[in-house]
Structure formats: structure tokens, C-alpha cells
Design an enzyme around this catalytic site. Structure first.
Site, PDB file in Angstrom:
ATOM      1  N   ILE A   1       2.648  -0.100   4.874  1.00 26.93           N
ATOM      2  CA  ILE A   1       1.326  -0.979   4.773  1.00 26.93           C
ATOM      3  C   ILE A   1       0.183  -0.096   5.302  1.00 26.93           C
ATOM      4  O   ILE A   1       0.239   0.822   5.699  1.00 26.93           O
ATOM      5  CB  ILE A   1       1.405  -2.166   5.833  1.00 26.93           C
ATOM      6  N   ASP A   2      -1.173  -0.715   5.127  1.00 27.78           N
ATOM      7  CA  ASP A   2      -2.254   0.282   5.219  1.00 27.78           C
ATOM      8  C   ASP A   2      -2.363   0.366   6.907  1.00 27.78           C
ATOM      9  O   ASP A   2      -1.897  -0.068   7.718  1.00 27.78           O
ATOM     10  CB  ASP A   2      -3.498  -0.676   4.669  1.00 27.78           C
ATOM     11  N   LYS A   3      -3.134   1.432   7.096  1.00 23.65           N
ATOM     12  CA  LYS A   3      -3.504   1.689   8.614  1.00 23.65           C
ATOM     13  C   LYS A   3      -3.954   0.654   9.243  1.00 23.65           C
ATOM     14  O   LYS A   3      -3.651   0.331  10.244  1.00 23.65           O
ATOM     15  CB  LYS A   3      -4.558   2.896   8.612  1.00 23.65           C
TER      16      LYS A   3
ATOM     17  N   THR B   1       0.862  -1.206  -0.129  1.00 21.77           N
ATOM     18  CA  THR B   1      -0.220  -0.049  -0.084  1.00 21.77           C
ATOM     19  C   THR B   1       1.002   1.361   0.127  1.00 21.77           C
ATOM     20  O   THR B   1       2.021   1.103   0.276  1.00 21.77           O
ATOM     21  CB  THR B   1      -0.879  -0.048   1.443  1.00 21.77           C
TER      22      THR B   1
END
Length: 356
Positions: free
Chosen positions: A163-165, A5
Site C-alpha cells: 500500500i502507499d506510503k 499500489t
């Protein structure tokens, strides 16, 4: 240097550097006048960028962050009439000064060259889009507050991937320019070892497979990424390998290995083959997609959504060669409590509904 991401639940417009394989976010853009006299690009920019010294601009050029007409240039490049000069970075733009914040960090490993951290779900990686505080970068600024060699805003240092939240798991942070360059090349050359665990709707068949599909922004929803037709120039090559670790009837625990790193890659690829991640609201996994119509089953699934109210995705392992010592490093982070509780609930359901 790309990862699954950008940062986030907010997707930004990004360019792509074919030389390094990383997504580049535009921070500034200037177009030289028709009457522009030949002028070094560092001198050109120092008069246009507030609070930026010529030395900082030269450092940005050395890091490949100064583009002219779409190509990286060194600080001695001479700007010509109508040249398009961009300042880009491998992260979204920080609109405000990064304030160090005492946010707990789960540090798995640290030495003079790098740091490996296990990011919890819910923690945004980079500031921006309404998340100007409380991010991993703010936490790193606090952690390195007494280190005069670490500038959280220096593009030559910091997070090598993202990386995503709402994805948990391992990230590596470079503490020196050489470390970031060395680690970035490993990500680009696909020599790093990255494995994710995910709970997905349905059970993929065959139980092991390779998903290949170019990923780009969904033309129907700018907050989503999607697998695009092969001839779409906006799509970026993406490959994910998966393996079913546990068949739980209506869902499955899978291992995903990234061959490339694109925005939301695992989330997009698993949805593309009909198996969205459990509770992934952005890609439809927060609906009941498999199973019974009974009220008790719906109540059970809704309870599962409450137990793990985010996409069930964890960056479990990370391996790379140490940029200074040449030693092969390998790290593993256990599945976090919310996702583990979710898996156990489905295991209990599957065991209770085994047909004899």
C-alpha cells in the site's frame, strides 16, 4: 500479488506477469551476444551479477524471477544468442543493503508462516527513490534479525502486497516460500477479502456502485496513474466496488472493496467518477472541491487538511485462508486517529448545517 499500489509515491516502470497477476520490477537486464554458446541461465547470470551465488540465482528462478524473452524460465534453461535475460521481482530494486532498524511495528497477528501488520500512514513499504532507510522492510529486517530462515532480500519471502506510503492499514508478510506462493495465488484469484475506508469529496450517486476502468500510467504526468481508453495496451483491468457509509454533505465516508489490485487503484477510480480522496495531493484532492465560498468554510477545510495531511485512505480489513492450516483468517484495524479526527470534524460540520 498486486495491491492498490506499488509502494509509493514514486511510481516505477513495471512489467506484468499474466500468469501470476503481479507487477514485476526489472532489477537487471542482459542481452546475450550473437556468438553466445548454449549455457544454463544460472551459469550465465552468476558471472554477471556481483555478490550473487548460483544457489541464490536458482532460488530466484524457482520464484519466477528469471525471465528470458519475457517468459519465466527455470535455472536449467539454456541461453541462446541474442536472448534477453531479465531478473525481476515483485518489489522495486533495493539499491543498498537492507539495514535492520528498530522501527515499532503494530503486529496484529504472527505465527510460523506469516505476519499481519497494521502500517501507519507515512511509512514507506520498500526502500528506494531516496527512501533507503526507515521503511517497513527495514523494520521487518530488525524484527526477524534472530530468525536464520528469514532473508529480507529473498524474493520468495516477505510482503505479499503493498500500500502507499500515506495510506494506513493491514498488510500480510509471508515467512516461508510456500506461504508466499499460497497467499499470492489467493490475491491473484481474488479470494482475499480487502476493504478500505476513504473520505472523498462529494457524495457518490448512486450510493453503491462498481467502477471498472483500465489503469495505466498517465501519459500527461508520469507521477500519476489514470483510467485509460479500453483499447490502450498499457492499461490493466481494474475493478473497484464502493458503498457510501456516511453522507457528510460536501464529503462522504465510503467503503471500497478491491476486485483487482492496481497501482493507486482506489485513488484513481474515485477521481475518475468525480470524487477524489480528501487531501490526496497527487490526484487533486488537496483543493476545496465542494462547498461554500465563504472565508469561514475555507478556513474550516484548511483546518481539516491540517488534521489529516495525507490522502484519507485506510486498509481496514484483510481476510484470507491460512496457507498451512486452511483456516479462514480475518483481521480488522480501526481507523487511525488522524483520519478519525477528520471524520469527526466533518460530522460536526454536517450536523451544524442540517437544514430543518
Amino acid at each position: 500479488m498486486a495491491e492498490e499500489t506499488t509502494d509509493v509515491d514514486q511510481i516505477e516502470d513495471a512489467e506484468f506477469d499474466e500468469a501470476t497477476g503481479q507487477e514485476l520490477f526489472e532489477h537487471f537486464r542482459f542481452v546475450a551476444d550473437k556468438g553466445q554458446q548454449l549455457l544454463r541461465v544460472d551459469k550465465f547470470l552468476v558471472t554477471r551479477l556481483e555478490k550473487s551465488s548460483r544457489n541464490r540465482i536458482q532460488q530466484a528462478a524457482d520464484a519466477g524471477c528469471i525471465l528470458v524473452n519475457g517468459k519465466a524460465v527455470k535455472s536449467n534453461y539454456r541461453v541462446k544468442p541474442l536472448d534477453v535475460v531479465q531478473v525481476v521481482m515483485d518489489r522495486p530494486r533495493y539499491e543498498l543493503e537492507i539495514i535492520p532498524e528498530d522501527i515499532p511495528l503494530d503486529i496484529v497477528y504472527e505465527d510460523d508462516a506469516l505476519l499481519v501488520v497494521n502500517k501507519p500512514a507515512g511509512l514507506v513499504v520498500h526502500p528506494g527513490h531516496g527512501n533507503y532507510s526507515g521503511t517497513l522492510v527495514n523494520a521487518l529486517a530488525f524484527h526477524f534479525r534472530d530468525n536464520p530462515d528469514y532473508d529480507v532480500s529473498d524474493p520468495r519471502l516477505g510482503l505479499v502486497h503493498r500500500i502507499d506510503k500515506d495510506t494506513s492499514g493491514l498488510l500480510v508478510v509471508a515467512k516461508t516460500p510456500d506461504a508466499k506462493t499460497h497467499l499470492g495465488k489467493q490475491f491473484f484469484n481474488k479470494t482475499t477479502k480487502r476493504e478500505y475506508n476513504a473520505l472523498v469529496w462529494g457524495v457518490p450517486s448512486p450510493s453503491t456502485g462498481r467502477i471498472e476502468g483500465n489503469i495505466g500510467r498517465n501519459p500527461k504526468d508520469r507521477l500519476q496513474m489514470a483510467v485509460l481508453p479500453p483499447d490502450d495496451p498499457t492499461g490493466k483491468h481494474a475493478v473497484t466496488h464502493y458503498e457510501v457509509l456516511e453522507d457528510l454533505g460536501h464529503v462522504a465516508l465510503v467503503k471500497c472493496v478491491l476486485e483487482t489490485g492496481r497501482t493507486h487503484q482506489i485513488r484513481v477510480h474515485m477521481r475518475h467518477i468525480g470524487h477524489p480522496l480528501f487531501c490526496d495531493a497527487r490526484y487533486g484532492g488537496d483543493q476545496i472541491l465542494r462547498g461554500e465560498r465563504s472565508g469561514s468554510y475555507q478556513k474550516f477545510v484548511n483546518n481539516c487538511f491540517d488534521v489529516c495531511p495525507r490522502q484519507a485512505l485506510h486498509a481496514r480489513t484483510l481476510g484470507f485462508v491460512h496457507p498451512d492450516t486452511g483456516e479462514e483468517m480475518f483481521f480488522s484495524a480501526p481507523i487511525p486517529a488522524d483520519m478519525q479526527a477528520l471524520i469527526e470534524k466533518w460530522e460536526g460540520y454536517a450536523n451544524a448545517n442540517v437544514k430543518i
